[in-house]
Write a protein that holds these residues in place. Structure first.
Motif, mmCIF file in Angstrom:
data_model
loop_
_atom_site.group_PDB
_atom_site.id
_atom_site.type_symbol
_atom_site.label_atom_id
_atom_site.label_comp_id
_atom_site.label_asym_id
_atom_site.label_seq_id
_atom_site.Cartn_x
_atom_site.Cartn_y
_atom_site.Cartn_z
ATOM 1 N N GLN A 137 0.817 -1.210 0.000
ATOM 2 C CA GLN A 137 0.000 0.000 0.000
ATOM 3 C C GLN A 137 0.854 1.265 0.000
ATOM 4 O O GLN A 137 0.370 2.341 -0.359
ATOM 5 C CB GLN A 137 -0.924 -0.003 1.223
ATOM 6 C CG GLN A 137 -1.913 -1.158 1.212
ATOM 7 C CD GLN A 137 -2.748 -1.184 2.466
ATOM 8 O OE1 GLN A 137 -3.503 -0.260 2.722
ATOM 9 N NE2 GLN A 137 -2.605 -2.226 3.250
ATOM 10 N N PHE A 138 2.103 1.134 0.378
ATOM 11 C CA PHE A 138 2.997 2.284 0.429
ATOM 12 C C PHE A 138 3.976 2.298 -0.756
ATOM 13 O O PHE A 138 4.908 3.090 -0.780
ATOM 14 C CB PHE A 138 3.778 2.278 1.748
ATOM 15 C CG PHE A 138 2.894 2.339 2.962
ATOM 16 C CD1 PHE A 138 2.509 3.556 3.495
ATOM 17 C CD2 PHE A 138 2.429 1.174 3.551
ATOM 18 C CE1 PHE A 138 1.678 3.612 4.608
ATOM 19 C CE2 PHE A 138 1.599 1.224 4.669
ATOM 20 C CZ PHE A 138 1.219 2.446 5.190
ATOM 21 N N ILE A 139 3.733 1.433 -1.730
ATOM 22 C CA ILE A 139 4.591 1.328 -2.897
ATOM 23 C C ILE A 139 4.025 2.159 -4.038
ATOM 24 O O ILE A 139 2.828 2.116 -4.333
ATOM 25 C CB ILE A 139 4.719 -0.145 -3.348
ATOM 26 C CG1 ILE A 139 5.377 -0.992 -2.242
ATOM 27 C CG2 ILE A 139 5.498 -0.249 -4.647
ATOM 28 C CD1 ILE A 139 6.810 -0.658 -1.975
ATOM 29 N N ASP A 140 4.872 2.918 -4.688
ATOM 30 C CA ASP A 140 4.504 3.646 -5.901
ATOM 31 C C ASP A 140 4.935 2.791 -7.095
ATOM 32 O O ASP A 140 6.131 2.657 -7.372
ATOM 33 C CB ASP A 140 5.210 5.005 -5.938
ATOM 34 C CG ASP A 140 4.799 5.831 -7.144
ATOM 35 O OD1 ASP A 140 4.090 5.293 -8.015
ATOM 36 O OD2 ASP A 140 5.186 7.010 -7.205
ATOM 37 N N PRO A 141 3.980 2.194 -7.837
ATOM 38 C CA PRO A 141 4.339 1.282 -8.933
ATOM 39 C C PRO A 141 5.017 1.976 -10.105
ATOM 40 O O PRO A 141 5.532 1.312 -10.994
ATOM 41 C CB PRO A 141 2.993 0.686 -9.340
ATOM 42 C CG PRO A 141 1.985 1.672 -8.926
ATOM 43 C CD PRO A 141 2.526 2.308 -7.665
ATOM 44 N N THR A 142 5.023 3.302 -10.132
ATOM 45 C CA THR A 142 5.695 4.018 -11.213
ATOM 46 C C THR A 142 7.194 4.141 -10.964
ATOM 47 O O THR A 142 7.923 4.612 -11.828
ATOM 48 C CB THR A 142 5.095 5.431 -11.379
ATOM 49 O OG1 THR A 142 5.318 6.196 -10.189
ATOM 50 C CG2 THR A 142 3.593 5.341 -11.664
ATOM 51 N N ARG A 143 7.636 3.727 -9.781
ATOM 52 C CA ARG A 143 9.058 3.771 -9.443
ATOM 53 C C ARG A 143 9.569 2.354 -9.229
ATOM 54 O O ARG A 143 8.844 1.388 -9.399
ATOM 55 C CB ARG A 143 9.284 4.629 -8.188
ATOM 56 C CG ARG A 143 8.776 6.062 -8.320
ATOM 57 C CD ARG A 143 9.003 6.848 -7.042
ATOM 58 N NE ARG A 143 8.492 8.217 -7.141
ATOM 59 C CZ ARG A 143 8.546 9.107 -6.157
ATOM 60 N NH1 ARG A 143 9.105 8.784 -4.999
ATOM 61 N NH2 ARG A 143 8.057 10.323 -6.329
ATOM 62 N N GLY A 144 10.825 2.253 -8.864
ATOM 63 C CA GLY A 144 11.403 0.931 -8.652
ATOM 64 C C GLY A 144 10.750 0.207 -7.486
ATOM 65 O O GLY A 144 10.923 0.600 -6.331
ATOM 66 N N VAL A 145 9.975 -0.834 -7.796
ATOM 67 C CA VAL A 145 9.211 -1.540 -6.763
ATOM 68 C C VAL A 145 10.129 -2.286 -5.805
ATOM 69 O O VAL A 145 9.962 -2.217 -4.584
ATOM 70 C CB VAL A 145 8.204 -2.506 -7.420
ATOM 71 C CG1 VAL A 145 7.521 -3.369 -6.363
ATOM 72 C CG2 VAL A 145 7.164 -1.723 -8.212
ATOM 73 N N CYS A 146 11.110 -2.997 -6.344
ATOM 74 C CA CYS A 146 11.996 -3.789 -5.489
ATOM 75 C C CYS A 146 12.790 -2.903 -4.523
ATOM 76 O O CYS A 146 12.981 -3.253 -3.358
ATOM 77 C CB CYS A 146 12.938 -4.623 -6.344
ATOM 78 S SG CYS A 146 12.122 -5.971 -7.232
ATOM 79 N N ALA A 147 13.240 -1.763 -5.020
ATOM 80 C CA ALA A 147 13.996 -0.852 -4.163
ATOM 81 C C ALA A 147 13.119 -0.319 -3.036
ATOM 82 O O ALA A 147 13.561 -0.205 -1.884
ATOM 83 C CB ALA A 147 14.560 0.306 -4.992
#
Length: 206
Positions: free
Chosen positions: A135-145
């Motif tokens: 929920q705190f992940i921005d999928p437009t950026r590096g997800v794994c990082a």
């Protein structure tokens, strides 16, 4: 990952870390019997299990978050619903319930293994890493990082929780065992979790 996201994540995550559960109660029990240091060191078995779960969640959900915004929001709703469910369970928890854990071997390795197995066998932990962290992940950026950052923060806060519960076991055992003190603690965590769920449900990502 921006600062407002971290400001929201840290207290919500810490509420999950501090919520009474089998591992935290195990820390209390171990510190009562074997001391603060032994209980904290045994907690690294729990951290190892959680680190493995975070790695698996990161690898499996990276593709999902990057290819399907609908699934991302589905996970978001699931995670918020889980927080609300957990908050209700904490609010309604019976403070008089028997929370004694089974006796553990004196060996530090055995205590760490017990922490690992309890954490690995807890289905709530799996939900945290597959429904809460994304929920705190921005999928437009590096997800794994981003998963690595959030996962590291989670483990750091979990270590604080381990130390806090071990401290309770050594210095605050009587207070923690009192129904009134335990009820206040449960409901404090419930309020934090429900507030985090409300914010996450109303927040919209650009």
């Amino acid at each position: 990952m921006d600062l407002p996201t971290l400001i929201l994540f840290i207290p919500a995550c810490f509420a999950l870390n501090m919520a009474p559960g089998p591992n935290n109660l195990l820390s209390v029990s171990n510190s009562t019997r074997y001391g603060f240091r032994t209980s904290c060191l045994a907690g690294f078995g729990r951290l190892l299990a959680f680190a493995g779960m975070i790695a698996l969640a990161s690898a499996g959900l990276a593709v999902v978050l990057q290819t399907s915004e609908l699934l991302f929001y589905g996970i978001k709703i699931l995670g918020a619903g889980y927080l609300i469910y957990l908050a209700i369970q904490l609010w309604r928890a019976n403070p008089d319930a028997d929370t004694r854990t089974q006796s553990a071997p004196v060996s530090l390795r055995a205590l760490a293994r017990q922490e690992f197995l309890v954490a690995a066998g807890n289905p709530k932990a799996i939900l945290i890493f597959t429904a809460f962290l994304p929920q705190f992940i921005d999928p437009t950026r590096g997800v794994c990082a981003q998963f690595a950052v959030l996962g590291a923060l989670f483990l750091m806060l979990e270590l604080i929780a381990i130390s806090a519960y071990a401290y309770m076991g050594v210095h605050m055992r009587r207070w923690f065992a009192e129904p009134k003190g335990k009820r206040l603690f449960n409901r404090g965590c419930a309020v934090l979790l429900s507030a985090a769920a409300s914010v996450l449900l109303t927040a919209r990502r650009a």
